[in-house]
Enzyme design. Structure first.
Site, PDB file in Angstrom:
ATOM      1  N   GLU A   1       1.301  -4.034  -5.781  1.00 58.84           N
ATOM      2  CA  GLU A   1       1.087  -4.013  -4.331  1.00 58.84           C
ATOM      3  C   GLU A   1       0.562  -5.336  -3.789  1.00 58.84           C
ATOM      4  OE1 GLU A   1       1.426   0.294  -5.289  1.00 58.84           O
ATOM      5  OE2 GLU A   1       0.622  -1.498  -6.269  1.00 58.84           O
TER       6      GLU A   1
ATOM      7  N   GLU B   1       0.613   5.176  -9.714  1.00 66.40           N
ATOM      8  CA  GLU B   1      -0.373   6.054  -9.077  1.00 66.40           C
ATOM      9  C   GLU B   1      -0.071   7.513  -9.360  1.00 66.40           C
ATOM     10  OE1 GLU B   1      -2.053   4.067  -5.170  1.00 66.40           O
ATOM     11  OE2 GLU B   1       0.133   4.041  -5.126  1.00 66.40           O
TER      12      GLU B   1
END
Length: 999
Positions: free
Chosen positions: A873, A853
């Site tokens: 995730e 990210e």
């Protein structure tokens, strides 16, 4: 049907040929006539005007009526095409002239207006220049206008644009029967008007002028008043010949008051009111106080007012609309309020601002000595200022409070010791430096009629300890400390130049603020990496001087805030000033010892003294600084009697975070003495020693010891940089009587390497695989803010230390409740807010989860051939909500983005390069080098072009098909019509590298 007779066909053909020959002859005669007419018109331009007066008539849907027989502007005939329109309405010529003369209102009624370029103009005056973006047929163009004429009949503008486009605009007002007529004449010339689209352009402009005229009439009907009626006409500065924006701030009056004999009947508000009366008298005209829009008051330390400004206004019998007060504590207040007043005037929010401050500490103390408290007014609890400027944050953390560092005298004495240690001076050498500095301050005060103690004091006297100069906190004796028990007041009257001109203030009384700046250092002293430096002073100095367009060497008159010697020395070092130059002393008042230390308001006196000095030396520049708490809160101003090069700005530069130290509580163990001070009783006997000691890991521990043996060591010897054992919060033992090297501050979790216009930002937690905790996120946000704010910075590279990029969120820290989320830039301190300048991610190692990210925040990605990218995730029951899924969808095909998000499996950088996510691949260990090479290809280009191109790419996904070209053109025009665009073309033609200016 029968066959045609051949003889008949021949006759027909002969007839057709004759007609063709005659048509050819007629065409030739017509062309000769057109050419002759054109030549005659060219040689007789006045004939066009005469023709227009007789022939021009127009009535259309926009409501414009015929121009009648009025005389058209002479210059209109010089343009290739023109249009003239008029309307009649009720009102007076003065009201309508005020409206058309306020150039800032063009945006409200001129329909071709699309935006301003640079400063928004105000009133019109001959010679005023401004730039405007207009739209004609949906095409943006930047026009640079000059006001050719501005008088009781109207204004005339001439403008130039791209491709040789020339424009002329005349806005005229005249009486018409019982009402008034307003006219717009527009001329257009240049290649765009001579081409095939010239007629269409002219018709478009005609229609837009009609709509603009209607909008002007409607604006007049709503009662909008122009700048002229508000006293906002541009002003010509006689000495320089320059035409000034009417909102240019100027100081026209400065008043000071010193009351050396106590008078408890006069409270600080009374003294401040008197100082403002003196300031008004200093302007040379009457009535300025009554015209005040705002009053800015420095909070008094000797008496608490809920709103000192309102109280002072009441004493003066005036009622300003706005009252502003400074925070309760902070010597930066005087300059901060001046900066705010200047910005309010420059923004057009005020025409006259009063700035005041006062203390009556001596009178209060005199009353106390008689056993009474002065009967000074107390305001009702409902009274509050309209705004409070400055931070009300507590000054000390727990470590400082425990060590007794809750008074300036102790903190500054400790900082003085740290400065001496850093410079490697003995106690005797340093004492000679500071007593010499303060003796020179006293010489200045001796010639200052408003000084509290106007007498010369020798360095030898300052070094002599006796009943009149007792030791307070080593190395400071009483005469080296700020004297707060004073009755002093200052007042300043600031106006716009238009208001000054309207009031009749002669220009020899004017002093121009060129720029102001304010910033804070690391708030708590015990957490600073260095006790004797100030990155904030350096930053505000650089920012204000750069805006003023000068260097520190150009500044002839200086007043540095001088509460204690260390404050002057630190400021001088940060600004690049010697402390012992007899030609350029560092005070105009004599400082807070001899000039006087009026609570928070010393800065007001400094500026007042600077005003007088610059009037006497109108070609010089002056600079003053103010500071609050413990070299914590800073404000600075640059001034001159010559007009500023550009519009005033009150700046708040973003600081690149400096190394800091943890303030340790209850540390036990070995440490090195960084600084120390001995506190003394009023009878001259030592009371305690306060020691700042640094641990091997770079932390700072503060100890206050009253042990007589320990105190005796610090009184008699010089334990600077000795090694000690800290045995408790109030005890230490000397273990080595020799100077040791001071431990450096702990390495910062975010490092910044500025290489010209390129910044390399490195996440520096290799032991945690550069995972981001809350402290790191906070620091990263500050670094990005500083990068955005620095006009010199063009490209940033985000990378990680130790051969890895980032593991994203620090899960251990998060488990303890320390989430890496900041108030503005959100998760990881960087992911939720757009960065306006290009960012390159240099990914060495893997970029997984939050690391991925983080990489996706960047615009370009350089990665190792062995790197992997992924969002695992989903394997942990989470979602990559810091922009991971969102940005992958924007940067990759939908099915690839879904595969990464749904499987949680990583993909190699080589595959990411094939898909376009990674721009360049590099061998392991070469990623940063490759990223720098890419950045260098970018930074050679024009800064505006970089910014605009990135903005278009970032925003265009949200544009509809119908609006995308309009929005693109609006953004691109700032680059296409910039100075840099002209420079780029010229450099190409001349075969040289361009020199970009970012404008």
């Amino acid at each position: 049907m029968g066959r045609t007779d051949p003889r008949s066909r021949a006759a027909d053909l002969t007839s057709d040929w004759s007609r063709l020959v005659e048509l050819r002859r007629t065409t030739r005669r017509t062309l000769r006539t057109i050419r002759a007419t054109a030549a005659w018109v060219r040689d007789h331009p006045g004939a066009l005007r005469d023709l227009a007066v007789g022939l021009v008539r127009r009535t259309d849907d926009a409501g414009a009526v015929d121009v009648g027989e009025r005389e058209l502007p002479v210059g209109l005939a010089a343009y290739d095409r023109s249009v003239s329109l008029s309307q009649e309405l009720t009102g007076t010529p003065e009201d309508l002239l005020a409206l058309v003369s306020d150039l800032s209102l063009l945006a409200d009624w001129m329909t071709i207006h699309a935006g301003w370029r640079g400063a928004v103009p105000a009133g019109a005056a001959a010679g005023v220049e401004f730039a405007e973006q207009i739209k004609i047929m949906g095409v943006p163009a930047e026009i640079r206008w000059v006001v050719d004429r501005a008088d009781e009949h109207g204004i005339a503008l001439s403008g130039t644009g791209p491709m040789g486009l020339t424009l002329g605009l005349w806005f005229s007002v005249r009486r018409a029967g019982a009402g008034v007529a307003v006219s717009i004449d527009a001329g257009m010339g240049g290649d765009p008007l001579r081409g095939p689209m010239g007629g269409t352009i002219a018709r478009t402009v005609r229609d837009e002028m009609g709509r603009s005229l209607d909008a002007l009439v409607a604006l007049h009907g709503r009662g909008v008043r122009g700048a002229a009626t508000a006293g906002a006409a541009p002003v010509r500065h006689h000495a320089s010949g320059r035409v000034l924006d009417p909102r240019t701030p100027v100081i026209v009056g400065a008043g000071q008051l010193v009351q050396r004999t106590p008078d408890p009947s006069r409270d600080p508000a009374a003294l401040a009111a008197e100082a403002l009366r003196r300031a008004a008298a200093d302007s040379g005209v009457s009535g300025l106080l009554e015209r005040a829009d705002r009053v800015h008051a420095v909070a008094s330390a000797s008496w608490s007012y809920r709103d000192l400004g309102r109280e002072v206004a009441a004493r003066l019998g005036i009622a300003p609309e706005t009252s502003v007060q400074s925070a309760r504590f902070g010597g930066d207040a005087g300059q901060v309020l001046v900066n705010a007043a200047c910005q309010a005037i420059a923004d057009g929010d005020a025409a006259v601002v009063l700035v005041c401050g006062a203390e009556a500490g001596n009178s209060f103390a005199a009353a106390q000595r008689t056993g009474s408290i002065p009967d000074w007014p107390e305001q009702d609890a409902t009274v509050t200022p309209d705004a409070v400027l400055g931070s009300e944050r507590e000054a000390n953390n727990e470590a400082e409070s425990r060590a007794g560092l809750m008074a300036p005298i102790y903190v500054y004495a400790l900082m003085e010791s740290a400065l001496r240690g850093r410079l490697g001076r003995s106690r005797e050498e340093h004492d000679r430096v500071i007593t010499g500095l303060w003796s020179r301050m006293s010489e200045i005060a001796a010639h200052n009629e408003f000084a509290w103690q106007p007498e010369e004091v020798t360095a030898e006297r300052l070094a002599t300890i006796d009943d009149d100069n007792r030791m307070v906190s080593a190395p400071y004796s009483k005469l080296l400390c700020a004297n707060m028990t004073v009755d002093l007041a200052s007042g300043l009257v600031l106006t716009s130049v238009a208001a000054a001109e309207a009031a009749g203030v002669t220009q020899d009384r004017w002093v121009f603020p060129h720029a102001g700046a304010a910033a804070y250092d690391e708030w708590f002293v015990s957490e600073r990496g260095d006790l004797a430096s100030s990155p904030a002073i350096r930053a505000v100095g650089e920012a204000a001087l750069a805006h003023a367009g000068i260097a520190i060497a150009d500044v002839a008159h200086i007043d540095l805030y001088s509460c204690f010697p260390v404050a002057v020395q630190v400021a001088a070092a940060e600004l690049g000033l010697p402390i012992d130059d007899p030609a350029r002393p560092l005070s105009l008042t004599g400082g807070l010892t001899f000039g006087g230390g009026p609570g928070n308001n010393y800065g007001g006196h400094a500026v007042a003294a600077l005003v007088q000095r610059l009037r006497e030396n109108p070609d010089d520049y002056g600079l003053s600084t103010s500071l609050g708490w413990y070299v914590t809160k800073h404000a600075l101003g640059v001034y001159s009697a010559r007009p500023p090069q550009q519009a005033y700005r009150s700046l708040e530069p973003a600081l690149v975070p400096a190394p800091s130290r943890p303030a340790l509580l209850d540390h036990i163990g070995r440490a090195t003495v960084e600084a120390w001070t001995v506190q003394y009783h009023r009878d001259g006997t030592p009371e305690a020693v306060i020691v700042s000691a640094l641990t091997a890991a770079g932390g700072r521990a503060l100890v206050r010891s009253t042990d007589p043996a320990t105190v005796a060591v610090f009184v008699a010897e010089d334990p600077m940089h000795w090694e000690v054992d800290l045995t408790g919060p109030d005890s230490l033992v000397v273990v080595r009587r020799a100077a040791a090297t001071l431990p450096a501050p702990p390495e910062m979790p975010v490092l910044v390497d500025r290489q010209g216009s390129l910044w390399v930002i490195t996440l520096n937690r290799p032991a945690q695989r550069n995972a981001i905790d809350h402290a790191t996120a906070t620091l990263l946000e500050q670094v990005v803010d500083a990068f955005e704010a620095d006009d010199r910075a063009q490209v940033a590279i985000l990378t990680g230390a130790g051969g890895t990029f980032s593991a994203g969120m620090d899960l251990k820290a998060a488990a303890s409740g320390q989430f890496p989320v900041t108030d503005r830039r959100g998760p990881l301190g960087i992911t939720s807010q757009r960065i306006s300048k290009p960012v390159i991610a240099a990914v060495e190692g893997h970029a997984l989860a939050g690391g991925c990210e983080l990489a996706l925040v960047a615009d370009l990605v350089v990665a190792s051939t062995e790197s992997q990218f992924g969002l695992p995730e989903a394997k942990r029951g989470l979602v990559a909500a810091a922009g991971g899924v969102l940005r992958l969808t924007q940067r990759l095909p939908r099915n690839i983005a879904l595969e990464l998000a749904l499987t949680g499996n990583p993909m190699p950088a080589t595959r990411m390069a094939e898909l376009g996510l990674v721009n360049r691949l590099a061998e392991p260990g070469e990623v940063l080098k490759t990223a720098i090479a890419l950045a260098e290809e970018i930074v050679v280009n024009a800064p505006i072009s970089l910014r605009v191109s990135k903005e278009i790419v970032d925003l265009c996904a949200d544009w509809s098909i119908s609006e995308e070209f309009d929005k693109q053109s609006a953004l691109a025009s700032s680059a296409l019509f910039s100075e840099d665009a002209n420079e780029g073309v010229a450099a190409f033609a001349e075969g040289r590298p361009p020199v970009w200016r970012g404008r």
